[in-house]
Scaffold this motif. Structure first.
Motif, PDB file in Angstrom:
ATOM      1  N   GLY A 147       0.842  -1.200   0.000  1.00 54.16           N
ATOM      2  CA  GLY A 147       0.000   0.000   0.000  1.00 54.16           C
ATOM      3  C   GLY A 147       0.867   1.235   0.000  1.00 54.16           C
ATOM      4  O   GLY A 147       2.013   1.199   0.473  1.00 54.16           O
ATOM      5  N   PRO A 148       0.393   2.362  -0.510  1.00 51.01           N
ATOM      6  CA  PRO A 148       1.211   3.564  -0.680  1.00 51.01           C
ATOM      7  C   PRO A 148       1.739   4.178   0.605  1.00 51.01           C
ATOM      8  O   PRO A 148       2.717   4.928   0.572  1.00 51.01           O
ATOM      9  CB  PRO A 148       0.272   4.525  -1.410  1.00 51.01           C
ATOM     10  CG  PRO A 148      -1.100   4.030  -1.125  1.00 51.01           C
ATOM     11  CD  PRO A 148      -0.978   2.545  -1.015  1.00 51.01           C
ATOM     12  N   GLU A 149       1.101   3.862   1.730  1.00 49.50           N
ATOM     13  CA  GLU A 149       1.592   4.366   3.018  1.00 49.50           C
ATOM     14  C   GLU A 149       2.031   3.202   3.924  1.00 49.50           C
ATOM     15  O   GLU A 149       2.284   3.409   5.110  1.00 49.50           O
ATOM     16  CB  GLU A 149       0.512   5.188   3.729  1.00 49.50           C
ATOM     17  CG  GLU A 149      -0.096   6.305   2.899  1.00 49.50           C
ATOM     18  CD  GLU A 149       0.889   7.407   2.557  1.00 49.50           C
ATOM     19  OE1 GLU A 149       1.849   7.599   3.330  1.00 49.50           O
ATOM     20  OE2 GLU A 149       0.710   8.072   1.515  1.00 49.50           O
ATOM     21  N   HIS A 150       2.108   2.013   3.337  1.00 47.55           N
ATOM     22  CA  HIS A 150       2.430   0.827   4.134  1.00 47.55           C
ATOM     23  C   HIS A 150       3.654   0.077   3.602  1.00 47.55           C
ATOM     24  O   HIS A 150       4.623  -0.135   4.325  1.00 47.55           O
ATOM     25  CB  HIS A 150       1.228  -0.113   4.173  1.00 47.55           C
ATOM     26  CG  HIS A 150       1.488  -1.426   4.833  1.00 47.55           C
ATOM     27  ND1 HIS A 150       2.003  -1.530   6.106  1.00 47.55           N
ATOM     28  CD2 HIS A 150       1.331  -2.710   4.396  1.00 47.55           C
ATOM     29  CE1 HIS A 150       2.135  -2.811   6.434  1.00 47.55           C
ATOM     30  NE2 HIS A 150       1.745  -3.539   5.402  1.00 47.55           N
ATOM     31  N   ASP A 151       3.620  -0.327   2.346  1.00 48.36           N
ATOM     32  CA  ASP A 151       4.729  -1.068   1.735  1.00 48.36           C
ATOM     33  C   ASP A 151       4.710  -0.789   0.239  1.00 48.36           C
ATOM     34  O   ASP A 151       3.724  -1.094  -0.440  1.00 48.36           O
ATOM     35  CB  ASP A 151       4.581  -2.567   2.010  1.00 48.36           C
ATOM     36  CG  ASP A 151       5.743  -3.396   1.454  1.00 48.36           C
ATOM     37  OD1 ASP A 151       6.608  -2.824   0.765  1.00 48.36           O
ATOM     38  OD2 ASP A 151       5.778  -4.615   1.712  1.00 48.36           O
ATOM     39  N   ILE A 152       5.799  -0.213  -0.266  1.00 48.69           N
ATOM     40  CA  ILE A 152       5.847   0.289  -1.642  1.00 48.69           C
ATOM     41  C   ILE A 152       6.891  -0.478  -2.446  1.00 48.69           C
ATOM     42  O   ILE A 152       8.091  -0.206  -2.334  1.00 48.69           O
ATOM     43  CB  ILE A 152       6.185   1.803  -1.659  1.00 48.69           C
ATOM     44  CG1 ILE A 152       5.244   2.571  -0.717  1.00 48.69           C
ATOM     45  CG2 ILE A 152       6.130   2.366  -3.056  1.00 48.69           C
ATOM     46  CD1 ILE A 152       5.940   3.369   0.335  1.00 48.69           C
ATOM     47  N   PRO A 153       6.476  -1.451  -3.268  1.00 48.19           N
ATOM     48  CA  PRO A 153       7.432  -2.183  -4.107  1.00 48.19           C
ATOM     49  C   PRO A 153       8.017  -1.318  -5.224  1.00 48.19           C
ATOM     50  O   PRO A 153       7.513  -0.227  -5.535  1.00 48.19           O
ATOM     51  CB  PRO A 153       6.598  -3.338  -4.686  1.00 48.19           C
ATOM     52  CG  PRO A 153       5.415  -3.454  -3.770  1.00 48.19           C
ATOM     53  CD  PRO A 153       5.140  -2.046  -3.324  1.00 48.19           C
ATOM     54  N   ALA A 154       9.066  -1.852  -5.868  1.00 46.91           N
ATOM     55  CA  ALA A 154       9.740  -1.178  -6.967  1.00 46.91           C
ATOM     56  C   ALA A 154      10.386  -2.250  -7.845  1.00 46.91           C
ATOM     57  O   ALA A 154      10.422  -3.426  -7.470  1.00 46.91           O
ATOM     58  CB  ALA A 154      10.796  -0.212  -6.425  1.00 46.91           C
ATOM     59  N   PRO A 155      10.913  -1.879  -9.020  1.00 49.23           N
ATOM     60  CA  PRO A 155      11.586  -2.878  -9.857  1.00 49.23           C
ATOM     61  C   PRO A 155      12.890  -3.351  -9.244  1.00 49.23           C
ATOM     62  O   PRO A 155      13.542  -2.645  -8.481  1.00 49.23           O
ATOM     63  CB  PRO A 155      11.851  -2.129 -11.169  1.00 49.23           C
ATOM     64  CG  PRO A 155      11.008  -0.896 -11.112  1.00 49.23           C
ATOM     65  CD  PRO A 155      10.846  -0.569  -9.675  1.00 49.23           C
ATOM     66  N   ASP A 156      13.280  -4.572  -9.616  1.00 43.63           N
ATOM     67  CA  ASP A 156      14.557  -5.145  -9.206  1.00 43.63           C
ATOM     68  C   ASP A 156      14.992  -6.068 -10.343  1.00 43.63           C
ATOM     69  O   ASP A 156      14.634  -5.840 -11.495  1.00 43.63           O
ATOM     70  CB  ASP A 156      14.405  -5.876  -7.863  1.00 43.63           C
ATOM     71  CG  ASP A 156      15.744  -6.075  -7.162  1.00 43.63           C
ATOM     72  OD1 ASP A 156      16.330  -7.153  -7.299  1.00 43.63           O
ATOM     73  OD2 ASP A 156      16.209  -5.139  -6.477  1.00 43.63           O
ATOM     74  N   VAL A 157      15.704  -7.120 -10.033  1.00 47.12           N
ATOM     75  CA  VAL A 157      16.205  -8.032 -11.063  1.00 47.12           C
ATOM     76  C   VAL A 157      15.045  -8.647 -11.850  1.00 47.12           C
ATOM     77  O   VAL A 157      14.109  -9.214 -11.274  1.00 47.12           O
ATOM     78  CB  VAL A 157      17.057  -9.149 -10.420  1.00 47.12           C
ATOM     79  CG1 VAL A 157      17.526 -10.156 -11.473  1.00 47.12           C
ATOM     80  CG2 VAL A 157      18.256  -8.552  -9.695  1.00 47.12           C
ATOM     81  N   ASN A 158      15.100  -8.503 -13.165  1.00 45.32           N
ATOM     82  CA  ASN A 158      14.116  -9.085 -14.096  1.00 45.32           C
ATOM     83  C   ASN A 158      12.712  -8.491 -13.980  1.00 45.32           C
ATOM     84  O   ASN A 158      11.747  -9.078 -14.476  1.00 45.32           O
ATOM     85  CB  ASN A 158      14.031 -10.612 -13.962  1.00 45.32           C
ATOM     86  CG  ASN A 158      15.296 -11.299 -14.447  1.00 45.32           C
ATOM     87  OD1 ASN A 158      15.975 -10.793 -15.330  1.00 45.32           O
ATOM     88  ND2 ASN A 158      15.610 -12.442 -13.871  1.00 45.32           N
TER      89      ASN A 158
END
Length: 431
Positions: A147-158
């Motif tokens: 969630g935008p104020e909880h846990d924000i993923p992003a790109p990584d390998v592949n």
């Protein structure tokens, strides 16, 4: 003994990064006399998610995938960290990467904690439509664990901007129409047309370049005509090489998942990029280059070595053969603790990963702010902001390391952990 696992008929190291990051954490904790109660908290992740989910393939068959999301610590703000799609992903690797993210965001002075995740898979085996369904099903399975104020993923390998766009769309589709506009920043690293940051693609590699540049300035070393080698010619490796070539440095060796090429007279960065785009990502067959055995990569004659692929690539054996006087860690955890002892004894400097590749998470923070505040920044403004932040953090780490007569990794860890320790001491521990 090094365990290995097959990937595209090539042997790759099985990542044992958790032991590595814990040894680094223990060493830094001892140096700084970390509060033992806070050490207990930081030694484990807050949350560990393992998700099994089904996806229908193009041929109609159903395949079961295993996904992970580890949320290490959020004392300083929402969890933040990438998602990688790779066969070597397991719970220990994700726990290690999540812990590194906690140190990285803290060191950079960002209002974030650390997390990491991914899917145990080889994305090269799947079509684009299958990858979309896998990604969307994983995002749906994660649900409100991100969630935008909880846990924000992003790109990584592949994973890349397209991956993030699929996740954002899937996540927002679970919200009411009035909520959707408030949830665009659930991920960062999105395409520019979908709320992404101008220049986010180059942020990590630019940060790697900047840390090399500022290290060279402190050492009174001119980067012009200095030679460098790069392991991994993806986003990080390419952009780091691009900016180094701009200041006159010369790329003489590159390694990717397909092989290793060399040319002591130099490999032109932009030409190599165009070659890979026309050859399914492979560097092999590049004109005016010689393919050499993959195990010889770290033995190549060079001034600067940039590992920008996977973890635990610089082992004890390889550390004894490295010719470079500087290692800039574009990847997370590329150097084992045992190898680092050898490198330090040999007088080889290391710019640690939590400093060297922090440009990516700084760029992610800028994107998150843009989405959150409804702002738009131009590329020139973003690059200036990145440069200013990286310079500020590098200066603090380097000058503190000189003052305390410590290596840069120990110093960076201590600065990062002290900030988290201070937050716990000031707020107390509930209840």
């Amino acid at each position: 003994m090094t365990l290995t696992k097959k990937m595209n008929d090539k042997e790759v190291p099985k990542q044992g990064m958790l032991q590595n990051v814990m040894k680094q954490f223990d060493a830094a904790s001892e140096l700084m006399n970390l509060n033992p109660n806070i050490k207990k908290i930081l030694s484990v992740a807050n949350n560990e998610l393992i998700i099994h989910f089904p996806v229908r393939m193009d041929n109609g068959d159903v395949e079961i995938f295993k996904g992970y999301r580890v949320q290490h610590n959020n004392a300083l703000g929402p969890y933040k960290g990438g998602l990688r799609f790779h066969p070597t992903i397991d719970i220990d690797a994700v726990k290690a990467l999540a812990m590194w993210m906690t140190w990285k965001t803290s060191l950079a002075g960002l209002p974030y904690g650390g997390a990491k995740g991914g899917i145990q898979m080889d994305p090269l085996k799947y079509s684009t439509s299958e990858l979309e369904r896998i990604t969307r099903r994983f995002a749906y399975a994660l649900g409100d664990n991100i969630g935008p104020e909880h846990d924000i993923p992003a790109p990584d390998v592949n994973t890349n901007a397209q991956t993030m766009a699929w996740i954002a769309d899937t996540y927002m589709s679970t919200k009411t129409p009035s909520e959707r506009s408030k949830n665009q920043h659930v991920v960062t690293g999105k395409p520019v047309g979908s709320g992404g940051l101008e220049g986010r693609d180059r942020a990590t590699g630019f940060g790697v370049f900047l840390t090399i540049k500022y290290w060279a300035e402190y050492k009174n070393i001119d980067l012009k005509d200095k030679t460098f080698i790069v392991q991994g010619f993806g986003n990080v490796g390419y952009w780091a090489s691009h900016f180094l070539q701009e200041v006159g440095a010369k790329m003489v060796g590159v390694q990717d998942a397909f092989g290793t090429i060399v040319n002591p007279k130099g490999l032109e960065v932009e030409s190599l990029l165009n070659h890979t785009l026309a050859n399914d990502g492979s560097i092999l067959g590049f004109p005016d280059s010689e393919a050499v055995d993959k195990d010889s990569f770290f033995e190549l004659e060079c001034d600067i070595c940039i590992p920008a692929a996977l973890g635990n690539q610089i082992t004890e054996e390889r550390a004894r053969k490295i010719k470079a006087f500087l290692i800039a860690e574009g990847a997370n955890g590329p150097t084992t603790v045992e190898a680092e002892v050898i490198l330090k004894d040999r007088g080889i400097d290391i710019i640690p990963d939590i400093l060297c590749n922090s440009g990516g998470v700084v760029g992610s923070y800028f994107e998150w702010l843009q989405n959150r505040n409804g702002e738009l920044w131009g590329l020139d403004e973003i690059m200036i902001k990145l440069d200013k932040k990286i310079k500020e953090v590098f200066k603090k780490v380097y000058e503190t390391s000189q003052l305390k007569n410590l290596d840069m990794r120990s110093t960076a860890y201590m600065i990062a952990i002290e900030r988290i320790e201070r937050a716990y001491i000031q707020r107390g521990i509930f209840p």
